[in-house]
Design a protein around this motif. Structure first.
Motif, PDB file in Angstrom:
ATOM      1  N   PHE A  11       9.454  10.798  -0.084  1.00 45.05           N
ATOM      2  CA  PHE A  11       8.483  10.710   0.933  1.00 45.05           C
ATOM      3  C   PHE A  11       8.006   9.649   1.100  1.00 45.05           C
ATOM      4  O   PHE A  11       7.740   8.914   2.385  1.00 45.05           O
ATOM      5  CB  PHE A  11       7.429  11.958   0.846  1.00 45.05           C
ATOM      6  CG  PHE A  11       7.922  13.322   1.291  1.00 45.05           C
ATOM      7  CD1 PHE A  11       7.997  13.802   2.694  1.00 45.05           C
ATOM      8  CD2 PHE A  11       8.271  14.224   0.514  1.00 45.05           C
ATOM      9  CE1 PHE A  11       8.482  14.898   3.441  1.00 45.05           C
ATOM     10  CE2 PHE A  11       8.681  15.391   0.957  1.00 45.05           C
ATOM     11  CZ  PHE A  11       8.712  15.829   2.416  1.00 45.05           C
ATOM     12  N   PHE A  12       6.993   9.205   0.107  1.00 47.13           N
ATOM     13  CA  PHE A  12       6.458   7.711   0.133  1.00 47.13           C
ATOM     14  C   PHE A  12       7.466   6.571   0.355  1.00 47.13           C
ATOM     15  O   PHE A  12       7.182   5.609   1.217  1.00 47.13           O
ATOM     16  CB  PHE A  12       6.109   7.379  -1.347  1.00 47.13           C
ATOM     17  CG  PHE A  12       4.745   8.008  -1.582  1.00 47.13           C
ATOM     18  CD1 PHE A  12       3.522   7.752  -0.856  1.00 47.13           C
ATOM     19  CD2 PHE A  12       4.566   8.935  -2.481  1.00 47.13           C
ATOM     20  CE1 PHE A  12       2.291   8.319  -0.932  1.00 47.13           C
ATOM     21  CE2 PHE A  12       3.170   9.440  -2.604  1.00 47.13           C
ATOM     22  CZ  PHE A  12       2.245   9.227  -2.015  1.00 47.13           C
ATOM     23  N   GLY A  13       8.830   6.530  -0.087  1.00 46.47           N
ATOM     24  CA  GLY A  13       9.655   5.570   0.262  1.00 46.47           C
ATOM     25  C   GLY A  13      10.365   5.513   1.665  1.00 46.47           C
ATOM     26  O   GLY A  13      10.327   4.475   2.200  1.00 46.47           O
ATOM     27  N   VAL A  14      10.628   6.624   2.041  1.00 44.54           N
ATOM     28  CA  VAL A  14      11.044   6.795   3.464  1.00 44.54           C
ATOM     29  C   VAL A  14       9.983   6.191   4.575  1.00 44.54           C
ATOM     30  O   VAL A  14       9.947   5.260   5.503  1.00 44.54           O
ATOM     31  CB  VAL A  14      11.346   8.272   4.018  1.00 44.54           C
ATOM     32  CG1 VAL A  14      11.521   8.040   5.535  1.00 44.54           C
ATOM     33  CG2 VAL A  14      12.718   8.704   3.258  1.00 44.54           C
ATOM     34  N   SER A  15       8.632   6.624   4.197  1.00 42.23           N
ATOM     35  CA  SER A  15       7.679   6.141   5.040  1.00 42.23           C
ATOM     36  C   SER A  15       7.417   4.628   4.877  1.00 42.23           C
ATOM     37  O   SER A  15       7.055   3.848   6.089  1.00 42.23           O
ATOM     38  CB  SER A  15       6.229   6.858   4.507  1.00 42.23           C
ATOM     39  OG  SER A  15       5.032   6.203   5.604  1.00 42.23           O
ATOM     40  N   ALA A  16       7.379   4.220   3.690  1.00 41.86           N
ATOM     41  CA  ALA A  16       7.455   2.520   3.458  1.00 41.86           C
ATOM     42  C   ALA A  16       8.452   1.935   4.191  1.00 41.86           C
ATOM     43  O   ALA A  16       8.143   0.905   4.918  1.00 41.86           O
ATOM     44  CB  ALA A  16       7.296   2.331   1.944  1.00 41.86           C
ATOM     45  N   GLY A  17       9.668   2.287   4.248  1.00 39.44           N
ATOM     46  CA  GLY A  17      10.730   1.737   4.770  1.00 39.44           C
ATOM     47  C   GLY A  17      10.541   1.781   6.418  1.00 39.44           C
ATOM     48  O   GLY A  17      11.008   0.717   6.819  1.00 39.44           O
ATOM     49  N   VAL A  18      10.300   2.827   6.971  1.00 34.20           N
ATOM     50  CA  VAL A  18      10.149   2.995   8.400  1.00 34.20           C
ATOM     51  C   VAL A  18       9.078   1.871   8.765  1.00 34.20           C
ATOM     52  O   VAL A  18       9.336   1.186   9.783  1.00 34.20           O
ATOM     53  CB  VAL A  18       9.917   4.214   8.645  1.00 34.20           C
ATOM     54  CG1 VAL A  18       9.573   4.465  10.055  1.00 34.20           C
ATOM     55  CG2 VAL A  18      11.058   5.353   8.457  1.00 34.20           C
ATOM     56  N   PHE A  19       8.131   1.871   8.149  1.00 35.50           N
ATOM     57  CA  PHE A  19       6.884   1.197   8.532  1.00 35.50           C
ATOM     58  C   PHE A  19       7.110  -0.264   8.407  1.00 35.50           C
ATOM     59  O   PHE A  19       6.859  -1.271   9.249  1.00 35.50           O
ATOM     60  CB  PHE A  19       5.571   1.403   7.840  1.00 35.50           C
ATOM     61  CG  PHE A  19       4.398   0.900   8.547  1.00 35.50           C
ATOM     62  CD1 PHE A  19       3.943   1.404   9.728  1.00 35.50           C
ATOM     63  CD2 PHE A  19       3.454   0.110   7.987  1.00 35.50           C
ATOM     64  CE1 PHE A  19       2.975   0.990  10.334  1.00 35.50           C
ATOM     65  CE2 PHE A  19       2.429  -0.383   8.572  1.00 35.50           C
ATOM     66  CZ  PHE A  19       2.129   0.190   9.641  1.00 35.50           C
ATOM     67  N   LEU A  52       0.642  -1.172  -0.021  1.00 40.60           N
ATOM     68  CA  LEU A  52      -0.022  -0.006  -0.068  1.00 40.60           C
ATOM     69  C   LEU A  52       0.854   1.330  -0.025  1.00 40.60           C
ATOM     70  O   LEU A  52       0.497   2.450  -0.282  1.00 40.60           O
ATOM     71  CB  LEU A  52      -0.979   0.013   1.151  1.00 40.60           C
ATOM     72  CG  LEU A  52      -1.984  -1.276   1.428  1.00 40.60           C
ATOM     73  CD1 LEU A  52      -2.697  -1.058   2.548  1.00 40.60           C
ATOM     74  CD2 LEU A  52      -2.645  -1.229   0.124  1.00 40.60           C
ATOM     75  N   ILE A  53       2.105   1.220   0.387  1.00 43.46           N
ATOM     76  CA  ILE A  53       2.910   2.313   0.307  1.00 43.46           C
ATOM     77  C   ILE A  53       4.137   2.336  -0.729  1.00 43.46           C
ATOM     78  O   ILE A  53       4.218   3.360  -1.479  1.00 43.46           O
ATOM     79  CB  ILE A  53       3.528   2.634   1.805  1.00 43.46           C
ATOM     80  CG1 ILE A  53       2.349   2.719   2.757  1.00 43.46           C
ATOM     81  CG2 ILE A  53       4.473   4.168   1.775  1.00 43.46           C
ATOM     82  CD1 ILE A  53       3.137   2.808   4.114  1.00 43.46           C
ATOM     83  N   ALA A  54       4.863   0.987  -0.529  1.00 42.64           N
ATOM     84  CA  ALA A  54       5.893   1.339  -1.377  1.00 42.64           C
ATOM     85  C   ALA A  54       5.859   1.293  -3.043  1.00 42.64           C
ATOM     86  O   ALA A  54       6.363   1.997  -3.735  1.00 42.64           O
ATOM     87  CB  ALA A  54       6.646  -0.090  -1.278  1.00 42.64           C
ATOM     88  N   PRO A  55       4.493   0.801  -3.577  1.00 43.12           N
ATOM     89  CA  PRO A  55       3.983   0.963  -5.056  1.00 43.12           C
ATOM     90  C   PRO A  55       4.266   2.527  -5.358  1.00 43.12           C
ATOM     91  O   PRO A  55       4.363   2.833  -6.576  1.00 43.12           O
ATOM     92  CB  PRO A  55       2.958   0.221  -4.959  1.00 43.12           C
ATOM     93  CG  PRO A  55       3.036  -1.043  -4.036  1.00 43.12           C
ATOM     94  CD  PRO A  55       3.617  -0.154  -2.948  1.00 43.12           C
TER      95      PRO A  55
END
Length: 289
Positions: free
Chosen positions: A221-229, A90-93
């Motif tokens: 922004f999307f990538g950092v959020s996906a990685g942290v989560f 839901l985030i990484a793509p």
């Protein structure tokens, strides 16, 4: 005497935690009002929905009985599997769609940022801190997610069933696992207000002041959020420790296992797969509808 000093230190820490929680909640009310004044009603609705979803996870942790190793395994496994599936699907793509290379690198760096927060968070266990490492990681992810919502506000969809499901898939398991870690650290449950409010605190002001950004910046922004989560989800994967060992209070799903350790490890694997599978199944149903 040392016991008395430790108790006083714990009391001071908990009072500070309560104070921080109250200040953050006041900030939440303030930014929600600011959002309504500036016409960000859609964003206000989304962040309030996310706050409620996370608080429901907190409520389940509070009302449920997860004292036995088997129940802890299932609880952590289902939640961590759901969190990993949410981050990956839901985030990484969204990061890759904005820019494949920058998005991919941002996912990697986001994961490493989560790892750094966890490892350096261990240093904080030597002190009476009002927020533990798990809560700090969840707050970091929430700030990243809120920043995304703020900078891409114009492209945010309405709060449909599918979008709302994506929010619940993130926030509910995060609320549950975060609360379990907070209880292990013997902190007031109210500190969960901090990560629950962080999305709104970042999103609404940024939606007001941020100009349109390039796809590369959005990918980051999307990538950092996906990685942290993703790191938070992996950090919560259940693990069995020997009876009598110290359970990790910084956020990992460490469970003290008995002679039935092999059976519990089977539960751990099955629960994580079921948690991820549940996310896929619900997404499939909503996407087809």
């Amino acid at each position: 005497m040392e016991t008395g000093l430790a108790q006083r230190g714990s009391t001071s820490r908990n009072r500070l935690a309560l104070g921080i929680s109250a200040l953050v909640f006041a900030a939440l009310i303030g930014v929600l009002a600011l959002g309504l004044v500036y016409g960000r009603t859609k964003l206000v609705g989304i962040v309030v929905f996310g706050f409620v979803a996370m608080m429901l996870g907190v409520l389940v942790s509070q009302l449920g009985e997860f004292a036995t190793p088997a129940r802890q395994i299932w609880a952590y496994g289902l939640a961590s599997g759901a969190m990993l599936a949410s981050a990956a699907a839901l985030i990484a793509p969204k990061a890759i769609a904005q820019h494949p290379e920058y998005g991919g690198f941002a996912i990697a760096f986001g994961y490493l940022i989560g790892y750094a927060a966890h490892e350096l968070g261990h240093l904080m266990t030597h002190y009476e801190m009002p927020i533990n490492a798990a809560t700090g990681e969840l707050t970091l992810h929430a700030l990243a997610a809120g920043s995304i919502m703020g900078v891409v506000y114009g492209a945010l969809p309405s709060l449909t069933a599918l979008f709302g499901y994506g929010i619940v898939a993130h926030k509910f398991p995060a609320g549950f696992t975060g609360t379990e870690a907070v209880k292990q650290a013997d902190l007031p449950i109210s500190v969960m207000i901090v990560p629950a409010s962080a999305v709104a605190i970042a999103a609404i002001p940024l939606s007001i002041v941020t100009p349109d950004l390039s796809p590369i910046v959005k990918a980051i922004f999307f990538g950092v959020s996906a990685g942290v989560f993703a790191h938070v989800g992996i950090d919560m994967l259940p693990e069995c420790s020997h009876v009598g060992s110290h359970s990790d209070s910084t956020g990992h799903g460490a469970v003290q296992c008995s002679r039935e350790v092999d059976r519990l490890r089977q539960y751990a694997v099955l629960s994580t797969l079921l948690g991820a599978g549940a996310i896929f199944a619900m997404w499939q149903i909503l996407a087809m509808g």
